[in-house]
Design a protein around this motif. Structure first.
Motif, PDB file in Angstrom:
ATOM      1  N   LYS A 101       0.833  -1.206   0.000  1.00 48.11           N
ATOM      2  CA  LYS A 101       0.000   0.000   0.000  1.00 48.11           C
ATOM      3  C   LYS A 101       0.866   1.254   0.000  1.00 48.11           C
ATOM      4  O   LYS A 101       0.559   2.225  -0.682  1.00 48.11           O
ATOM      5  CB  LYS A 101      -0.932   0.003   1.200  1.00 48.11           C
ATOM      6  CG  LYS A 101      -2.011  -1.040   1.139  1.00 48.11           C
ATOM      7  CD  LYS A 101      -2.858  -0.986   2.398  1.00 48.11           C
ATOM      8  CE  LYS A 101      -3.840  -2.129   2.441  1.00 48.11           C
ATOM      9  NZ  LYS A 101      -4.600  -2.138   3.700  1.00 48.11           N
ATOM     10  N   LEU A 102       1.953   1.221   0.763  1.00 46.74           N
ATOM     11  CA  LEU A 102       2.867   2.358   0.805  1.00 46.74           C
ATOM     12  C   LEU A 102       3.562   2.531  -0.541  1.00 46.74           C
ATOM     13  O   LEU A 102       3.681   3.643  -1.054  1.00 46.74           O
ATOM     14  CB  LEU A 102       3.900   2.186   1.926  1.00 46.74           C
ATOM     15  CG  LEU A 102       4.920   3.300   2.084  1.00 46.74           C
ATOM     16  CD1 LEU A 102       4.256   4.655   2.312  1.00 46.74           C
ATOM     17  CD2 LEU A 102       5.868   2.969   3.232  1.00 46.74           C
ATOM     18  N   LEU A 103       4.004   1.440  -1.120  1.00 50.75           N
ATOM     19  CA  LEU A 103       4.639   1.498  -2.439  1.00 50.75           C
ATOM     20  C   LEU A 103       3.674   2.053  -3.477  1.00 50.75           C
ATOM     21  O   LEU A 103       4.035   2.938  -4.258  1.00 50.75           O
ATOM     22  CB  LEU A 103       5.122   0.104  -2.856  1.00 50.75           C
ATOM     23  CG  LEU A 103       5.732  -0.004  -4.251  1.00 50.75           C
ATOM     24  CD1 LEU A 103       6.964   0.875  -4.377  1.00 50.75           C
ATOM     25  CD2 LEU A 103       6.059  -1.447  -4.576  1.00 50.75           C
ATOM     26  N   ASP A 104       2.441   1.563  -3.483  1.00 49.52           N
ATOM     27  CA  ASP A 104       1.444   2.057  -4.431  1.00 49.52           C
ATOM     28  C   ASP A 104       1.171   3.540  -4.228  1.00 49.52           C
ATOM     29  O   ASP A 104       1.059   4.294  -5.197  1.00 49.52           O
ATOM     30  CB  ASP A 104       0.138   1.264  -4.299  1.00 49.52           C
ATOM     31  CG  ASP A 104       0.258  -0.169  -4.792  1.00 49.52           C
ATOM     32  OD1 ASP A 104       1.255  -0.508  -5.474  1.00 49.52           O
ATOM     33  OD2 ASP A 104      -0.648  -0.966  -4.473  1.00 49.52           O
ATOM     34  N   ALA A 105       1.093   3.969  -2.980  1.00 47.95           N
ATOM     35  CA  ALA A 105       0.873   5.393  -2.683  1.00 47.95           C
ATOM     36  C   ALA A 105       2.041   6.233  -3.174  1.00 47.95           C
ATOM     37  O   ALA A 105       1.841   7.308  -3.753  1.00 47.95           O
ATOM     38  CB  ALA A 105       0.651   5.603  -1.190  1.00 47.95           C
ATOM     39  N   ALA A 106       3.256   5.759  -2.966  1.00 44.36           N
ATOM     40  CA  ALA A 106       4.445   6.493  -3.416  1.00 44.36           C
ATOM     41  C   ALA A 106       4.477   6.596  -4.934  1.00 44.36           C
ATOM     42  O   ALA A 106       4.774   7.650  -5.493  1.00 44.36           O
ATOM     43  CB  ALA A 106       5.717   5.815  -2.908  1.00 44.36           C
ATOM     44  N   VAL A 142       6.530  13.752  -1.616  1.00 45.04           N
ATOM     45  CA  VAL A 142       7.871  13.857  -1.037  1.00 45.04           C
ATOM     46  C   VAL A 142       7.850  14.786   0.168  1.00 45.04           C
ATOM     47  O   VAL A 142       8.394  14.463   1.227  1.00 45.04           O
ATOM     48  CB  VAL A 142       8.881  14.361  -2.099  1.00 45.04           C
ATOM     49  CG1 VAL A 142      10.194  14.791  -1.460  1.00 45.04           C
ATOM     50  CG2 VAL A 142       9.115  13.300  -3.164  1.00 45.04           C
ATOM     51  N   THR A 143       7.199  15.923   0.024  1.00 42.23           N
ATOM     52  CA  THR A 143       7.108  16.896   1.116  1.00 42.23           C
ATOM     53  C   THR A 143       6.409  16.281   2.324  1.00 42.23           C
ATOM     54  O   THR A 143       6.857  16.441   3.462  1.00 42.23           O
ATOM     55  CB  THR A 143       6.368  18.160   0.644  1.00 42.23           C
ATOM     56  OG1 THR A 143       7.093  18.716  -0.453  1.00 42.23           O
ATOM     57  CG2 THR A 143       6.254  19.184   1.750  1.00 42.23           C
ATOM     58  N   GLU A 144       5.316  15.567   2.074  1.00 41.56           N
ATOM     59  CA  GLU A 144       4.571  14.936   3.167  1.00 41.56           C
ATOM     60  C   GLU A 144       5.413  13.863   3.849  1.00 41.56           C
ATOM     61  O   GLU A 144       5.448  13.770   5.079  1.00 41.56           O
ATOM     62  CB  GLU A 144       3.266  14.332   2.632  1.00 41.56           C
ATOM     63  CG  GLU A 144       2.374  13.779   3.707  1.00 41.56           C
ATOM     64  CD  GLU A 144       1.835  14.836   4.660  1.00 41.56           C
ATOM     65  OE1 GLU A 144       1.588  14.498   5.833  1.00 41.56           O
ATOM     66  OE2 GLU A 144       1.654  16.002   4.255  1.00 41.56           O
ATOM     67  N   LEU A 145       6.102  13.037   3.059  1.00 40.41           N
ATOM     68  CA  LEU A 145       6.971  12.006   3.634  1.00 40.41           C
ATOM     69  C   LEU A 145       8.023  12.624   4.548  1.00 40.41           C
ATOM     70  O   LEU A 145       8.246  12.155   5.661  1.00 40.41           O
ATOM     71  CB  LEU A 145       7.677  11.221   2.530  1.00 40.41           C
ATOM     72  CG  LEU A 145       6.991  10.014   1.955  1.00 40.41           C
ATOM     73  CD1 LEU A 145       7.791   9.480   0.780  1.00 40.41           C
ATOM     74  CD2 LEU A 145       6.794   8.931   2.982  1.00 40.41           C
ATOM     75  N   LEU A 146       8.677  13.659   4.058  1.00 43.13           N
ATOM     76  CA  LEU A 146       9.745  14.278   4.838  1.00 43.13           C
ATOM     77  C   LEU A 146       9.217  14.986   6.086  1.00 43.13           C
ATOM     78  O   LEU A 146       9.914  15.032   7.099  1.00 43.13           O
ATOM     79  CB  LEU A 146      10.550  15.239   3.968  1.00 43.13           C
ATOM     80  CG  LEU A 146      11.434  14.555   2.932  1.00 43.13           C
ATOM     81  CD1 LEU A 146      12.069  15.589   2.014  1.00 43.13           C
ATOM     82  CD2 LEU A 146      12.493  13.692   3.599  1.00 43.13           C
ATOM     83  N   ALA A 175       9.059   8.070  -4.952  1.00 40.51           N
ATOM     84  CA  ALA A 175       8.260   9.262  -5.227  1.00 40.51           C
ATOM     85  C   ALA A 175       9.081  10.322  -5.959  1.00 40.51           C
ATOM     86  O   ALA A 175       8.577  11.001  -6.856  1.00 40.51           O
ATOM     87  CB  ALA A 175       7.685   9.824  -3.933  1.00 40.51           C
ATOM     88  N   LEU A 176      10.349  10.447  -5.601  1.00 43.23           N
ATOM     89  CA  LEU A 176      11.222  11.408  -6.281  1.00 43.23           C
ATOM     90  C   LEU A 176      11.431  11.038  -7.748  1.00 43.23           C
ATOM     91  O   LEU A 176      11.415  11.907  -8.619  1.00 43.23           O
ATOM     92  CB  LEU A 176      12.581  11.496  -5.586  1.00 43.23           C
ATOM     93  CG  LEU A 176      12.638  12.345  -4.335  1.00 43.23           C
ATOM     94  CD1 LEU A 176      13.933  12.092  -3.578  1.00 43.23           C
ATOM     95  CD2 LEU A 176      12.499  13.814  -4.673  1.00 43.23           C
TER      96      LEU A 176
END
Length: 84
Positions: free
Chosen positions: A4-9, A53-57, A44-45
């Protein structure tokens, strides 16, 4: 890495990212431990999902220092994609 995380990224879906973190606050930490080739940040990058990317960081700043299987940091990936 969690599918799910991979798909979201890969989709740059910040809403799913927030839901995943709400369900499991350690989902990003587990992703780092289990990553073989790239982190969700690097994925994501590569696809230039800058809001993701902003949300992850903002959720996990340590992701900025993680190396992929080639020894590249997220900064290497960003610069390679033309986003220093």
């Amino acid at each position: 890495m969690d599918k799910k995380l991979l798909d979201a990224a890969m989709a740059g879906d910040t809403a799913v990212l927030k839901d995943l973190i709400a369900e499991d606050p350690l989902v990003l930490n587990r992703a780092l431990v289990s990553c073989v080739s790239e982190t969700p940040l690097q994925g994501a990058l590569m696809l230039v999902h800058l809001a993701f990317v902003t949300e992850l960081l903002s959720c996990n700043p340590e992701l900025a220092f993680e190396l992929d299987s080639h020894g590249s940091t997220p900064l290497h990936v960003a610069v390679a994609k033309g986003h220093p």
